[in-house]
Design a protein around this motif. Structure first.
Motif, PDB file in Angstrom:
ATOM      1  N   GLU A   1      35.527  46.480  39.211  1.00 13.48           N
ATOM      2  CA  GLU A   1      35.778  47.592  40.447  1.00 13.48           C
ATOM      3  C   GLU A   1      34.785  47.331  41.406  1.00 13.48           C
ATOM      4  O   GLU A   1      33.770  47.209  41.358  1.00 13.48           O
ATOM      5  CB  GLU A   1      35.423  48.896  39.394  1.00 13.48           C
ATOM      6  CG  GLU A   1      35.618  50.182  40.266  1.00 13.48           C
ATOM      7  CD  GLU A   1      34.862  51.295  39.496  1.00 13.48           C
ATOM      8  OE1 GLU A   1      34.534  51.008  38.239  1.00 13.48           O
ATOM      9  OE2 GLU A   1      34.403  52.274  40.106  1.00 13.48           O
ATOM     10  N   VAL A   2      35.106  47.880  42.789  1.00 10.91           N
ATOM     11  CA  VAL A   2      34.280  47.609  43.929  1.00 10.91           C
ATOM     12  C   VAL A   2      34.085  49.202  44.249  1.00 10.91           C
ATOM     13  O   VAL A   2      35.052  50.134  44.321  1.00 10.91           O
ATOM     14  CB  VAL A   2      35.085  47.075  44.965  1.00 10.91           C
ATOM     15  CG1 VAL A   2      34.333  47.137  46.333  1.00 10.91           C
ATOM     16  CG2 VAL A   2      35.559  45.607  44.607  1.00 10.91           C
ATOM     17  N   THR A   3      32.845  49.414  44.703  1.00  6.70           N
ATOM     18  CA  THR A   3      32.246  50.874  44.789  1.00  6.70           C
ATOM     19  C   THR A   3      31.471  50.882  46.038  1.00  6.70           C
ATOM     20  O   THR A   3      31.157  49.793  46.495  1.00  6.70           O
ATOM     21  CB  THR A   3      31.494  51.518  43.873  1.00  6.70           C
ATOM     22  OG1 THR A   3      30.485  50.770  43.588  1.00  6.70           O
ATOM     23  CG2 THR A   3      32.184  51.626  42.742  1.00  6.70           C
TER      24      THR A   3
ATOM     25  N   SER B   1      32.780  51.109  49.349  1.00 10.51           N
ATOM     26  CA  SER B   1      33.269  50.939  50.402  1.00 10.51           C
ATOM     27  C   SER B   1      33.842  51.804  51.155  1.00 10.51           C
ATOM     28  O   SER B   1      34.488  52.611  50.763  1.00 10.51           O
ATOM     29  CB  SER B   1      34.470  49.622  50.021  1.00 10.51           C
ATOM     30  OG  SER B   1      35.553  50.375  49.478  1.00 10.51           O
TER      31      SER B   1
ATOM     32  N   VAL C   1      37.432  42.416  49.298  1.00 12.51           N
ATOM     33  CA  VAL C   1      36.228  42.044  48.287  1.00 12.51           C
ATOM     34  C   VAL C   1      36.578  41.403  47.248  1.00 12.51           C
ATOM     35  O   VAL C   1      36.039  40.596  46.399  1.00 12.51           O
ATOM     36  CB  VAL C   1      35.388  43.215  47.922  1.00 12.51           C
ATOM     37  CG1 VAL C   1      34.121  43.182  46.960  1.00 12.51           C
ATOM     38  CG2 VAL C   1      34.848  43.962  49.245  1.00 12.51           C
TER      39      VAL C   1
ATOM     40  N   ASP D   1      37.826  46.613  53.345  1.00 10.39           N
ATOM     41  CA  ASP D   1      39.135  46.665  52.231  1.00 10.39           C
ATOM     42  C   ASP D   1      38.508  46.241  50.810  1.00 10.39           C
ATOM     43  O   ASP D   1      38.027  45.185  50.710  1.00 10.39           O
ATOM     44  CB  ASP D   1      40.293  45.942  52.765  1.00 10.39           C
ATOM     45  CG  ASP D   1      41.377  46.465  51.838  1.00 10.39           C
ATOM     46  OD1 ASP D   1      42.436  45.749  52.280  1.00 10.39           O
ATOM     47  OD2 ASP D   1      41.491  47.504  51.131  1.00 10.39           O
ATOM     48  N   LYS D   2      38.964  47.156  49.731  1.00  9.07           N
ATOM     49  CA  LYS D   2      38.652  46.586  48.333  1.00  9.07           C
ATOM     50  C   LYS D   2      39.312  45.443  47.887  1.00  9.07           C
ATOM     51  O   LYS D   2      38.609  44.711  47.391  1.00  9.07           O
ATOM     52  CB  LYS D   2      38.800  48.105  47.398  1.00  9.07           C
ATOM     53  CG  LYS D   2      37.885  48.861  47.420  1.00  9.07           C
ATOM     54  CD  LYS D   2      38.155  50.135  46.455  1.00  9.07           C
ATOM     55  CE  LYS D   2      37.244  51.121  46.935  1.00  9.07           C
ATOM     56  NZ  LYS D   2      37.365  52.076  45.776  1.00  9.07           N
TER      57      LYS D   2
ATOM     58  N   THR E   1      24.515  44.063  48.683  1.00 13.83           N
ATOM     59  CA  THR E   1      25.380  44.166  47.547  1.00 13.83           C
ATOM     60  C   THR E   1      24.618  44.205  46.269  1.00 13.83           C
ATOM     61  O   THR E   1      23.799  43.719  46.081  1.00 13.83           O
ATOM     62  CB  THR E   1      26.485  42.910  47.557  1.00 13.83           C
ATOM     63  OG1 THR E   1      26.946  42.629  49.026  1.00 13.83           O
ATOM     64  CG2 THR E   1      27.479  43.030  46.663  1.00 13.83           C
TER      65      THR E   1
ATOM     66  N   GLU F   1      28.929  46.767  43.848  1.00 12.11           N
ATOM     67  CA  GLU F   1      28.552  47.865  44.840  1.00 12.11           C
ATOM     68  C   GLU F   1      28.157  47.383  46.201  1.00 12.11           C
ATOM     69  O   GLU F   1      27.408  46.315  46.080  1.00 12.11           O
ATOM     70  CB  GLU F   1      27.588  48.655  44.220  1.00 12.11           C
ATOM     71  CG  GLU F   1      27.352  49.992  45.039  1.00 12.11           C
ATOM     72  CD  GLU F   1      26.123  50.611  44.282  1.00 12.11           C
ATOM     73  OE1 GLU F   1      25.389  50.506  43.443  1.00 12.11           O
ATOM     74  OE2 GLU F   1      25.651  51.803  45.210  1.00 12.11           O
TER      75      GLU F   1
END
Lengths: 390, 103
Positions: A115-117, A119, A127, A123-124, A164, A176
């Motif tokens: 999971e990417v948080t 942003s 990442v 764009d997730k 990051t 993150e």
């Protein structure tokens, strides 16, 4: 607590002793090294106590030898040995339990989801693509994920990312990111340059600090035209080059065009509602129920995320209401309003976010039973940009 | 108590006094030599008796134990022996009185 835990692990029995010489039994137990605890005198001839199974066997032997004249029997059995003895004829269930526990522990060692948080503009998917390019994929071992190296790779994958952090929460890999502000452009003040127009417009104001003005107020300029030149002609026929500086503001127009017909498509909501349920397992979607209607509006959505239990499951429910579309006749004023609204939206999409709007205008033209709206928005902006000389 | 027993007890006490005096002269703790009964009480509900010589009587209202200093008695209600390992007795309940002697 430790004592209770130890008693449970070694097991104990609650015994009932009946007889007249109960004190002699207690003293004999102490002499034999039998540990009696929680001893309670129930009546004159009855006593309850707790003892380990080995101590109980010693007590029985002592009674057989006639050391103590009492009768003893077991009331209750407690502890792990008695619990496990229940499985001596059901080894398969015990084996199954051990296998299930081993599988669960094994599953907990893997990374199931990512999971990417944090942003906003980044764009997730970009990442996650950088993470995948670094060799990190779902269902790999958690211990194989080098968090420091991965954080460094993600941070350098996009210049907008300032910081990051990579951490593992249960079976989820959380990346993150914190986006930084773009650094201002460095101006080489010692290098010769011209100020040229960035957009088409009509000059409103021009202030020259250095260089020669190539236009005046009221001139129409196109993108690329030189507004302030950094070139001076010398008397000997040569040129002198300077770093041109100045502010040039111009009026710029942004236009948008839209048409509206004599009928309008109207969406009407009915009283029919339904639920759409979907199960997500490790990011894969499994629909449980499909929408009952061809056209619908989503009133609200709920998601029960079970990742707090370290299980990659999520249950999503969508509450939908049926929608019916039909064409209705509209008046001339409504046609104009619809066309103007649409045209204004198109024009405003072209506006820079910091543009100062000076004037708006709209012209209507009747065509084919409908109306066409031409919207024009006038703004005043700085249009000069630096172009360095070679 | 018979005369023989009374004499034996007097001699035993006399010897113990001599041993106590010896340990005091050497600045050693008295309990290092003779195992005197040690009573530790917490509030009115928990009592630990160490160095006893056996339980003489146990009911829910009275517990008597033999010690080298005489009979130690605990009176109360709902008395339970939590632990009775060698020469160590842990009593819990509503303790009303404790003392040496048959009271």
């Amino acid at each position: 607590m430790l004592y209770s835990l130890w008693n449970y692990l070694t097991g104990y029995v609650i015994i009932e002793v009946k007889g007249l010489s109960l004190e002699r039994l207690m003293n004999a137990a102490a002499q034999l090294g039998i540990d009696l605890w929680a001893t309670e005198r129930v009546s004159y001839t009855c006593l309850h106590a707790r003892v380990r199974p080995s101590g109980f066997r010693k007590l029985k032997r002592a009674m057989k030898k006639g050391r103590v004249r009492c009768r003893v029997h077991i009331l209750e059995k407690h502890g792990l040995p008695f619990f496990l003895s229940a499985f001596r004829f059901r080894k398969a269930i015990l084996f199954g339990g051990i296998v299930a526990a081993a599988l669960l522990i094994g599953a907990l060692q893997l990374v199931w989801t990512m999971e990417v948080t944090g942003s906003v503009n980044v764009d997730k998917a970009d990442v996650l693509a950088a993470v995948e390019a670094a060799g990190i994929k779902p269902f790999m071992l958690k211990k194989d994920v080098d968090r420091d190296v991965l954080a460094s790779i993600v941070r350098t994958s996009d210049e907008r990312i300032a910081w990051t952090d990579v951490r593992v929460q249960g079976v989820k890999l959380v990346i993150e990111i914190v986006e930084g502000e773009a650094a201002p452009e460095l101006i080489e003040s010692e290098r010769a340059c011209d100020i040229v127009a960035e957009k088409d417009g009509i000059i409103k104001t021009i202030t020259v600090y250095s260089g020669k003005a190539m236009c005046k107020v009221g001139d129409a300029v196109k993108a690329g035209d030189v507004l302030i030149s950094g070139t001076y002609e010398r008397g000997d026929g040569g040129n002198r080059y300077v770093h041109a500086r100045g502010d040039v503001k111009a009026s710029i127009w942004y236009t948008g065009t839209a048409q509206a017909g004599s009928t309008s498509l109207v969406r009407e909501r009915t009283d029919n509602t339904a639920l759409v349920k979907t199960l997500f397992v490790a990011g894969l979607e499994f629909p449980i129920s499909e929408p009952l209607f061809a056209l619908y509006d989503t009133e609200r959505e709920t998601t029960d995320d079970m990742e707090r239990l370290y299980v990659p499951l999520a249950f999503h429910v969508k509450y939908i209401r049926e929608v019916v579309e039909r064409n209705v006749a509209i008046t001339a004023d409504e046609m104009r309003a619809i066309a103007q609204s649409e045209a204004t939206g198109k024009a405003e999409k072209l506006l820079p976010h910091d543009a100062a709007v000076v004037n708006r205008s709209c012209a209507f033209t009747e065509i084919d039973g409908g109306v066409r709206a031409d919207v024009s928005i006038e703004t005043e902006e700085k249009i000069g940009i630096i172009v360095y000389k070679e | 108590m018979t005369k023989k027993k009374h004499v034996a007890e007097m001699l035993h006490k006399h010897n113990r006094r001599k041993v106590n005096r010896f340990f005091e002269l050497l600045d050693l703790p008295v309990e290092a030599g003779i195992e005197l009964p040690r009573i530790t009480m917490l509030g009115r509900s928990d009592l630990l008796l160490e160095n006893h010589d056996g339980v003489l009587k146990y009911t829910s209202v009275c517990i008597r134990a033999a010690t080298c200093e005489g009979t130690f008695t605990v009176n109360g209600a709902k008395l339970v022996i939590l632990q009775s390992a060698q020469r160590r007795l842990v009593i819990r309940g509503e303790i009303e009185s404790i003392g040496f002697g048959d009271n």
